[in-house]
Every structure is written in C-alpha cells, then in structure tokens.
Design a protein around this motif. Structure first.
Motif, short mmCIF file in Angstrom:
data_model
loop_
_atom_site.label_atom_id
_atom_site.label_comp_id
_atom_site.label_asym_id
_atom_site.label_seq_id
_atom_site.Cartn_x
_atom_site.Cartn_y
_atom_site.Cartn_z
N PRO A 223 29.55 -43.93 -22.91
CA PRO A 223 30.95 -43.48 -22.97
C PRO A 223 31.15 -42.21 -22.16
N PRO A 224 32.24 -42.09 -21.43
CA PRO A 224 32.51 -40.84 -20.70
C PRO A 224 32.70 -39.67 -21.67
N SER A 225 32.36 -38.47 -21.21
CA SER A 225 32.58 -37.27 -22.02
C SER A 225 34.04 -36.84 -21.91
N LEU A 226 34.67 -36.63 -23.04
CA LEU A 226 36.12 -36.36 -23.03
C LEU A 226 36.50 -34.98 -22.51
N PRO A 227 35.81 -33.88 -22.88
CA PRO A 227 36.30 -32.56 -22.44
C PRO A 227 36.50 -32.44 -20.93
N PRO A 228 35.53 -32.84 -20.08
CA PRO A 228 35.79 -32.71 -18.64
C PRO A 228 36.92 -33.61 -18.15
N LEU A 229 37.12 -34.75 -18.81
CA LEU A 229 38.21 -35.64 -18.40
C LEU A 229 39.56 -35.01 -18.73
N LEU A 230 39.65 -34.41 -19.93
CA LEU A 230 40.91 -33.75 -20.30
C LEU A 230 41.19 -32.58 -19.38
N ALA A 231 40.11 -31.83 -19.00
CA ALA A 231 40.31 -30.71 -18.09
C ALA A 231 40.75 -31.19 -16.71
N ARG A 232 40.11 -32.25 -16.22
CA ARG A 232 40.47 -32.79 -14.90
C ARG A 232 41.91 -33.31 -14.92
N GLY A 233 42.26 -34.03 -15.99
CA GLY A 233 43.62 -34.54 -16.08
C GLY A 233 44.65 -33.43 -16.11
N ALA A 234 44.31 -32.32 -16.80
CA ALA A 234 45.24 -31.18 -16.85
C ALA A 234 45.39 -30.53 -15.48
N LEU A 235 44.28 -30.38 -14.77
CA LEU A 235 44.33 -29.72 -13.45
C LEU A 235 45.11 -30.55 -12.43
N LEU A 236 44.98 -31.88 -12.52
CA LEU A 236 45.66 -32.75 -11.54
C LEU A 236 47.12 -33.00 -11.90
N SER A 237 47.49 -32.72 -13.15
CA SER A 237 48.85 -33.07 -13.58
C SER A 237 49.95 -32.46 -12.71
N PRO A 238 49.86 -31.18 -12.33
CA PRO A 238 50.95 -30.62 -11.51
C PRO A 238 51.07 -31.28 -10.13
N LEU A 239 50.03 -32.00 -9.69
CA LEU A 239 50.06 -32.62 -8.36
C LEU A 239 50.67 -34.01 -8.39
N LYS A 240 50.96 -34.53 -9.58
CA LYS A 240 51.45 -35.91 -9.70
C LYS A 240 52.97 -35.92 -9.86
N MET B 85 41.01 -42.34 -21.02
CA MET B 85 41.19 -41.02 -20.41
C MET B 85 40.55 -40.93 -19.03
N ARG B 86 39.43 -41.64 -18.86
CA ARG B 86 38.80 -41.60 -17.53
C ARG B 86 39.73 -42.22 -16.48
N ILE B 87 40.39 -43.31 -16.84
CA ILE B 87 41.32 -43.93 -15.89
C ILE B 87 42.54 -43.02 -15.66
N MET B 88 43.08 -42.48 -16.75
CA MET B 88 44.33 -41.72 -16.61
C MET B 88 44.11 -40.31 -16.03
N ALA B 89 42.86 -39.83 -16.05
CA ALA B 89 42.57 -38.53 -15.46
C ALA B 89 42.27 -38.64 -13.97
N GLU B 90 42.16 -39.86 -13.44
CA GLU B 90 41.85 -40.02 -12.02
C GLU B 90 43.05 -39.63 -11.16
N ARG B 91 42.74 -39.25 -9.94
CA ARG B 91 43.80 -38.91 -9.00
C ARG B 91 44.68 -40.13 -8.72
N ARG B 92 44.10 -41.35 -8.75
CA ARG B 92 44.88 -42.55 -8.43
C ARG B 92 45.88 -42.93 -9.50
N PHE B 93 45.67 -42.44 -10.73
CA PHE B 93 46.65 -42.71 -11.79
C PHE B 93 47.86 -41.81 -11.53
N PRO B 94 49.05 -42.37 -11.31
CA PRO B 94 50.15 -41.56 -10.79
C PRO B 94 50.90 -40.73 -11.80
N LEU B 95 50.64 -40.90 -13.11
CA LEU B 95 51.37 -40.15 -14.12
C LEU B 95 50.57 -38.93 -14.57
N PRO B 96 51.22 -37.78 -14.74
CA PRO B 96 50.49 -36.58 -15.19
C PRO B 96 50.01 -36.72 -16.61
#
Length: 281
Positions: free
Chosen positions: A9-26, A81-92
């Motif tokens: 299973p992917p580790s959640l904390p880095p995914l949540l951090a990545r998703g937060a950092l990329l959110s303003p760019l989406k 979360m791994r899918i939704m934290a990716e850059r390719r997922f278009p929603l913040p």
C-alpha cells in the motif's frame, strides 16, 4: 486503461503532502479528463491492530470474524490518494469534498483473507457547483467480486449554472433512535485508525486554514457509525450522501426507519442513506 500493480500500500503522508503542494497548480474546467490508470494491490490484508482501533472508534462489534462493511474503503484509500495526488489528476486535492458513496457487498468478508484490491477513477463529470470525480474501489476474493464502492468527490469552481438553480425536496425527519455526543478529538482518533489525517479533521487551528471554524468529523466515520448502529452485514447494498459537515465537538441524532437512516443535529441534516439487504429485508 493502464493497470499498475503495486507490491505494498502507498504511504499516505507523502501523498497528502504532494496533493496539497500541487493543488494550487490545478485549474479544473470543462473537458478535464480522468487519469486512465487502475492501481491493483494483489494481496491486501487488514492489519488487526488498526482494524481493532477502527472498530472501536466507529462502534462496530469488536470480535466479529468479518470486516466492517465500510473497512474496504480504508484499505483502498491510499490507492485513491495516489491517483488523486498525481499531477495528471486535474482536480485539486485541497478542498475536494466527498459527497456520496455506494457500497455493494456480496457476502461477509473474512478478516484474515487476502483480497485483490483495485482503485480507479471512472469519470469526471460536470456538476452545477464544479467538477465531480467518480472513484471506484473493488475487492475480489479469488475470481469473485466481493465488494465494490463508488465514491463521488466534488471540486468546487465557477460554472455556467447559476447558484441555487437546483432544488431539493426535504423529506420528513426519520424517527430518532439514539443521541451521540462526539468529542473534539474524534477526528484524530479516526485519523489514527484509518490513516486519513486530513488537517480539516484534526484540530481547530488546522481546520481554520481551510475555512472551517472547528475540526469536522470524517464523512466516512459518520457513515460507518450509522451502519454500525443499523447493522449492515452479509449481502447488502448501502448508499449514503454527505449533506453537511459535523463540526466537533457535537451532539448528533441517529435516526432510522426501515432501510433509511440519517444523522442530524439541531439545525442540519449531515448524512442520509439507505441499507438494502438480500431478499429486501
């Protein structure tokens, strides 16, 4: 759709951090497409310690040999979360609101069994308040699909639909069954059991950063607590819609009649749902 097989299973904390950092760019808008990726974990198992904590905080029986009907969502959450934290997922990821879930369980799921777990985004669709993502989680036991859920997540943004264009009938309140006093640390307790440590659930200060006056209960905790009370087991279909967040601490009323249930407080209805059992019972 491309299938990616994971070994753990992917580790959640880095995914949540990545998703937060990329959110303003989406910038979601018309024509956004979901990533064509299906993540598969071939031998997913429940961790007994975390499962016990989950049962305790949600009110499920501690010694039952089957997983709580909502627990596969916890197993699949890191993959989603791994899918939704990716850059390719278009929603913040920040601000994404879980609006509904449906669950179809074919039978009780033994606690110690290994399951093939898969998660993918089925589609992105326009919503009068923004764009909605439909996320599917499936659990297979051998060749059999044992459990499936469909969750919808809404990213709010400006659309061409005027606010207030949609109307919704308010049904009569269901008969009250129980009153629950929810403590202020409920979000932290559920976060520890489920791994979902979204800051809006943990503390008033972190919740204020995202526009909430206090920490709010996890939507999946509210559904799980209602289903623990309702007794959803075996072959069953469940649907629930999240209508309003529960600010912590709180006193809420669980109400039910037949297959229908709801969670409400003095001023608002927070969750409505239905449990359909095999044979229509």
């Amino acid at each position: 759709m491309t299938t990616v097989t994971l070994t753990a299973p992917p580790s959640l904390p880095p995914l949540l951090a990545r998703g937060a950092l990329l959110s303003p760019l989406k910038r979601p808008g018309p024509g956004a497409e979901a990533p064509a990726t299906r993540l598969v974990l071939p031998a997913a198992r429940a961790d007994r310690t975390r499962l016990a904590a989950y049962r305790e905080v949600c009110g499920f029986a501690p010694d039952r040999a089957a997983l709580p009907v909502t627990y596969p969502h916890v197993l699949g959450f890191p993959l989603a979360m791994r899918i939704m934290a990716e850059r390719r997922f278009p929603l913040p990821l920040l601000g994404l609101v879980h609006t509904s879930i449906t669950v179809t369980q074919a039978h009780d799921l033994p606690v110690d069994e290994a399951y093939e777990l898969s998660v993918y985004v089925k589609e992105l669709t326009p919503h009068r308040r923004g764009t909605q993502a439909t996320v599917v989680t499936e659990l297979r036991a051998g060749d059999t699909r044992a459990w499936t859920s469909t969750s919808t997540y809404l990213a709010r943004h400006r659309t061409g639909t005027p606010a207030g264009a949609a109307t919704e009938e308010r049904p009569e309140p269901l008969p009250a069954v129980a009153e629950w006093k929810l403590p202020g640390d409920l979000g932290r307790r559920y976060g520890a059991a489920s791994g979902d440590r979204n800051p809006i659930h943990l503390h008033p200060l972190t919740a204020r950063l995202f526009g909430f006056p206090r920490a709010i209960a996890h939507g999946m905790w509210t559904v799980a607590r209602c289903l623990a009370e309702h007794g959803a087991e075996g072959e069953v279909q469940v649907s629930a819609a999240f209508k309003a967040p529960v600010l912590l601490p709180a006193t809420v009323t669980y109400a039910s009649r037949g297959p229908a249930f709801e969670l409400r407080s003095a001023r608002r209805t927070h969750v409505i749902g239905e449990v359909l059992r095999a044979g229509g019972g």
